[in-house]
Design a protein around this motif. Sequence first.
Motif, PDB file in Angstrom:
ATOM      1  N   ARG A   1      21.731  47.825  39.378  1.00 42.01           N
ATOM      2  CA  ARG A   1      20.393  48.201  38.980  1.00 42.01           C
ATOM      3  C   ARG A   1      20.209  48.070  37.475  1.00 42.01           C
ATOM      4  O   ARG A   1      21.148  48.255  36.727  1.00 42.01           O
ATOM      5  CB  ARG A   1      20.164  49.651  39.375  1.00 42.01           C
TER       6      ARG A   1
ATOM      7  N   ASN B   1      22.640  46.364  31.853  1.00 41.77           N
ATOM      8  CA  ASN B   1      23.095  46.909  33.122  1.00 41.77           C
ATOM      9  C   ASN B   1      23.803  48.235  32.866  1.00 41.77           C
ATOM     10  O   ASN B   1      24.471  48.385  31.854  1.00 41.77           O
ATOM     11  CB  ASN B   1      24.070  45.885  33.725  1.00 41.77           C
ATOM     12  N   PRO B   2      23.632  49.216  33.764  1.00 47.08           N
ATOM     13  CA  PRO B   2      24.357  50.481  33.540  1.00 47.08           C
ATOM     14  C   PRO B   2      25.864  50.317  33.630  1.00 47.08           C
ATOM     15  O   PRO B   2      26.605  51.193  33.215  1.00 47.08           O
ATOM     16  CB  PRO B   2      23.841  51.377  34.661  1.00 47.08           C
ATOM     17  N   TYR B   3      26.302  49.208  34.236  1.00 50.34           N
ATOM     18  CA  TYR B   3      27.743  48.945  34.323  1.00 50.34           C
ATOM     19  C   TYR B   3      28.044  47.680  33.528  1.00 50.34           C
ATOM     20  O   TYR B   3      28.253  46.609  34.100  1.00 50.34           O
ATOM     21  CB  TYR B   3      28.163  48.763  35.781  1.00 50.34           C
ATOM     22  N   PRO B   4      28.081  47.780  32.206  1.00 49.28           N
ATOM     23  CA  PRO B   4      28.156  46.554  31.391  1.00 49.28           C
ATOM     24  C   PRO B   4      29.511  45.852  31.532  1.00 49.28           C
ATOM     25  O   PRO B   4      30.543  46.505  31.629  1.00 49.28           O
ATOM     26  CB  PRO B   4      27.973  47.069  29.963  1.00 49.28           C
ATOM     27  N   TYR B   5      29.445  44.542  31.514  1.00 44.70           N
ATOM     28  CA  TYR B   5      30.685  43.750  31.542  1.00 44.70           C
ATOM     29  C   TYR B   5      31.504  43.967  30.272  1.00 44.70           C
ATOM     30  O   TYR B   5      32.679  43.651  30.235  1.00 44.70           O
ATOM     31  CB  TYR B   5      30.358  42.262  31.703  1.00 44.70           C
TER      32      TYR B   5
ATOM     33  N   VAL C   1      40.959  46.487  49.957  1.00 48.89           N
ATOM     34  CA  VAL C   1      40.867  47.125  48.654  1.00 48.89           C
ATOM     35  C   VAL C   1      39.492  47.013  48.000  1.00 48.89           C
ATOM     36  O   VAL C   1      39.093  47.916  47.287  1.00 48.89           O
ATOM     37  CB  VAL C   1      41.912  46.568  47.674  1.00 48.89           C
ATOM     38  N   ALA C   2      38.784  45.945  48.237  1.00 50.05           N
ATOM     39  CA  ALA C   2      37.573  45.732  47.459  1.00 50.05           C
ATOM     40  C   ALA C   2      36.315  45.985  48.273  1.00 50.05           C
ATOM     41  O   ALA C   2      35.302  45.343  48.088  1.00 50.05           O
ATOM     42  CB  ALA C   2      37.548  44.314  46.898  1.00 50.05           C
TER      43      ALA C   2
ATOM     44  N   PHE D   1      32.717  46.486  29.387  1.00 49.85           N
ATOM     45  CA  PHE D   1      33.832  47.378  29.734  1.00 49.85           C
ATOM     46  C   PHE D   1      35.097  46.604  30.084  1.00 49.85           C
ATOM     47  O   PHE D   1      36.187  47.151  30.061  1.00 49.85           O
ATOM     48  CB  PHE D   1      33.445  48.271  30.926  1.00 49.85           C
TER      49      PHE D   1
ATOM     50  N   GLY E   1      19.060  49.237  33.847  1.00 54.36           N
ATOM     51  CA  GLY E   1      18.919  50.525  33.182  1.00 54.36           C
ATOM     52  C   GLY E   1      17.469  50.778  32.834  1.00 54.36           C
ATOM     53  O   GLY E   1      16.578  49.989  33.176  1.00 54.36           O
ATOM     54  N   LYS E   2      17.216  51.876  32.179  1.00 57.71           N
ATOM     55  CA  LYS E   2      15.852  52.247  31.808  1.00 57.71           C
ATOM     56  C   LYS E   2      15.190  51.144  30.987  1.00 57.71           C
ATOM     57  O   LYS E   2      15.804  50.592  30.072  1.00 57.71           O
ATOM     58  CB  LYS E   2      15.881  53.523  30.964  1.00 57.71           C
TER      59      LYS E   2
ATOM     60  N   GLY F   1      33.903  47.637  48.134  1.00 59.68           N
ATOM     61  CA  GLY F   1      32.891  48.373  47.392  1.00 59.68           C
ATOM     62  C   GLY F   1      31.527  48.208  48.029  1.00 59.68           C
ATOM     63  O   GLY F   1      31.299  47.279  48.795  1.00 59.68           O
ATOM     64  N   ARG F   2      30.663  49.134  47.701  1.00 58.12           N
ATOM     65  CA  ARG F   2      29.332  49.027  48.306  1.00 58.12           C
ATOM     66  C   ARG F   2      28.558  47.865  47.710  1.00 58.12           C
ATOM     67  O   ARG F   2      28.741  47.512  46.552  1.00 58.12           O
ATOM     68  CB  ARG F   2      28.576  50.331  48.084  1.00 58.12           C
ATOM     69  N   ARG F   3      27.683  47.310  48.502  1.00 51.07           N
ATOM     70  CA  ARG F   3      26.997  46.092  48.083  1.00 51.07           C
ATOM     71  C   ARG F   3      25.688  46.354  47.375  1.00 51.07           C
ATOM     72  O   ARG F   3      24.881  45.460  47.222  1.00 51.07           O
ATOM     73  CB  ARG F   3      26.728  45.191  49.296  1.00 51.07           C
ATOM     74  N   ALA F   4      25.446  47.593  46.978  1.00 50.63           N
ATOM     75  CA  ALA F   4      24.171  47.888  46.339  1.00 50.63           C
ATOM     76  C   ALA F   4      23.985  46.987  45.135  1.00 50.63           C
ATOM     77  O   ALA F   4      24.905  46.774  44.374  1.00 50.63           O
ATOM     78  CB  ALA F   4      24.139  49.342  45.897  1.00 50.63           C
TER      79      ALA F   4
END
Lengths: 275, 315
Positions: B26, B34-38, B17-18, B40, B28-29, B20-23
Motif C-alpha cells: 500500500r 512505500n511503508p515497506y521501503p526497499y 517458508v515464503a 531496508f 503511504g500517506k 507471505g500474504r499477497r496483499a
Amino acid sequence: MRALRRSGLELVAVVLAVVIFVVPFSFMVLTAVKDEVQSAELDFGWPTSWPVVQNLIEVIEARDYVLLRAFLNSTILTVAAVALLVVFCSMAGFVLQRRAGRMRSVVNFLVLSGLIIPPAIVPTIWVLQTLGLFKTLPGLILVEVAFHMSYSVLLYRAFVSAVPRELDEAAMIDGCTGFKLFFKVIFPLLRPVTITVILTTSVAVFNDFVNPLYFLPGDENATVQLTLYNFQSQYSTQWNLLFMDIVLITIPPLLAFIFFNRKIVSGMTAGAVKG
Amino acid sequence: MTSSKPGTVTSSEPPTVAAGRRAPARKGKGGRGNPYPYLFYVPAGIVYTVVFLVPTVMAFYFSMTRWTLFDSTFVGLENFTDFFAEQNLRIGFQNTLIYAVTTSALKVVLGMALGVVLTSRLKMRGLLRSVVFFPVLVSTVAVGITFSVLLKPDTGLVNKALALVGISGPDWLGDANTALLSVALVDVWKGVGLATVIYIAGMMSIPRDYYQAVAVDGGSSWHRFRYVTLPLSWPATNSVIILSFIGGLRSFDLIWTMTRGGPGFTSDVIASIIYKQYQAGFFGLSTAGNVILFVVVTALVVPLTRFLSAREVSA
C-alpha cells in the motif's frame, strides 16, 4: 515387571549418556586443575595437588597476556557482529515478509544461496585487501555479519509473519511509515526473536575458528579460538595449561547455556526447520 | 550456469517458508513512498554483496588463473586438471563425500533414537537433553583438542577403556584407515545434540491421537515407532539430513584441529586442501578447490532438497 524394565532401561540410558557426554568434559576440568607432572599422564586420576589458581595465572600471563587480548578481541568481534546482524537482518526480514513483488523472489533466492554456498575464501581476502580491511577486526566483523546473515534473516522473516498486518495499518493511520513504523512499532515486538538471534549468533561467532584463521591471522589481534589453536602446539608438554585454556573458553557458552537453554534450543530448531 | 542451480531451491521453497500474504503493497500517506521501503534491504545488501556475493562470483575467474592477490595470469582449466590429476588432492574429494555421508547418516539414526528416548516418560529427561545438547555450543577447537588426547594410541582414555574389556584399540588418528572415521565420530558426538532437539521438536508436534489409535489396535511400542513416529517425523529427518550434509561437505575445523589432514593426506577434505593450498601460496589452486566445493555442494544439496521435500509431500 514393566515398571522394573522401564527403570532398568532408564538407568542404561542415563549411564550411557553420562559416559559418552560427561566424561570428556570431566576430563577437561580434571586435567586443567592438575599440576604439570600429573597432567602429562593424561589419565582420569583424581588430582594429587590442586594448583588451580597457579594454572589460571600462568595461562593468562602466557605470551605477554595474549589470552586477555584475545578475550577482548573476541568480545568486540561478537558484540559488534551481533549488533549489526540484529539491525540489518530485522530490517531486511521485515520488508521481505511484508512486501511482495519481484524483489522478494530475488532476495529469497539470495538468502537461500547464502545458507548453502560455501564462502570463497581467497577471493574474500582479495576483496578485503582491496578495501584495506584484511587482517583487521572490522574486516572480520563484516565477514561474520555476511556469513550469518541468511540464518538471521530467515528467523526474522518467520517471526514477522506472526505480527498482524493490522498493526502496521493502525500505525500508518497515525502517520507512521518506513523507519518510524519499523523502529517504533514493529522492532519492539520482535524482542523474542531478537533474543534468539543474539544468543545463537553470538555463540556461533564466539566459537568461530575458520574465519579468524583466514581473515585475522597474527598474534596481536587473535581471537580466543586462535589462541587455543596456537597453544596446542606451544603447550604440547603442559597439558594442564592447555586444558585450563579450554575450560576458560568454554565458560561463556556454558553461561549462555545455563541461563538461556530453552531459547537457544528453540532458535536452533526453528532455524533448522525453516531453513 | 552455476547461478541457475541454487535457483531451483527457491522454487521448491516458497510453499513452506515464503507463504507471505499477497496483499498489495500500500502507498503511504499522500502516496509518498512505500511503508515497506526497499531501503531496508540496503545495509544488509551492501555487506552481503561486497563480502559474499562478489567473492563468490570472482572465484570463478580466479580459479582459472595463477594468482598472487596482486596480479593474475589466466591459465584456463589448469588448476582443475591439477586438482584431479594429483592423488593427494583427489583423495580430498572422496573424503569429503565419505565424511558428509557418514556424519549425516549417523546423526539421523542416533538423533532419532535419542529423540525417541528423550520424548518418553524418563524421569531425568530434562537433564539428559541438556547433556546431549551442550557439546553443540562448545568450540570445535576445544572439542578437537580434547578428543585428540582421548584418542591417543597408548595413553588415551578410549584405548585404556577398551583394554579393560580386552580389546587393543588402534591408533585412531594416526592410522590412515581410521583417521577420517574417528574425526567423523567426534563430529557426530558434537553435533548429534542438534539433530536430537530437532527430532524432539518434530516428535512433540505429533498429535497424541495417533498413538492412542495404535494402542486401541493393540499395537506394540515397535508399531508405535514404525507406523507413527517414523513417518510423522519425516520433516525433522529432512532438516537433519540437509543441515548435516551441508555441514559435512563444508567441514574444516574439526579435521584441521584433530589430524591436519594426516597421516599424509589420508584425512584431507576439500576444505582442508583449500587451506593448505592457500598457506602454500597457490591462491588460484585454492580458489579452484573452492569452486569445486561450490559445485559439489550445489550439485548434491539442491537435488537432495527437492527429493526430500517431494517425499515429505507424499509421506
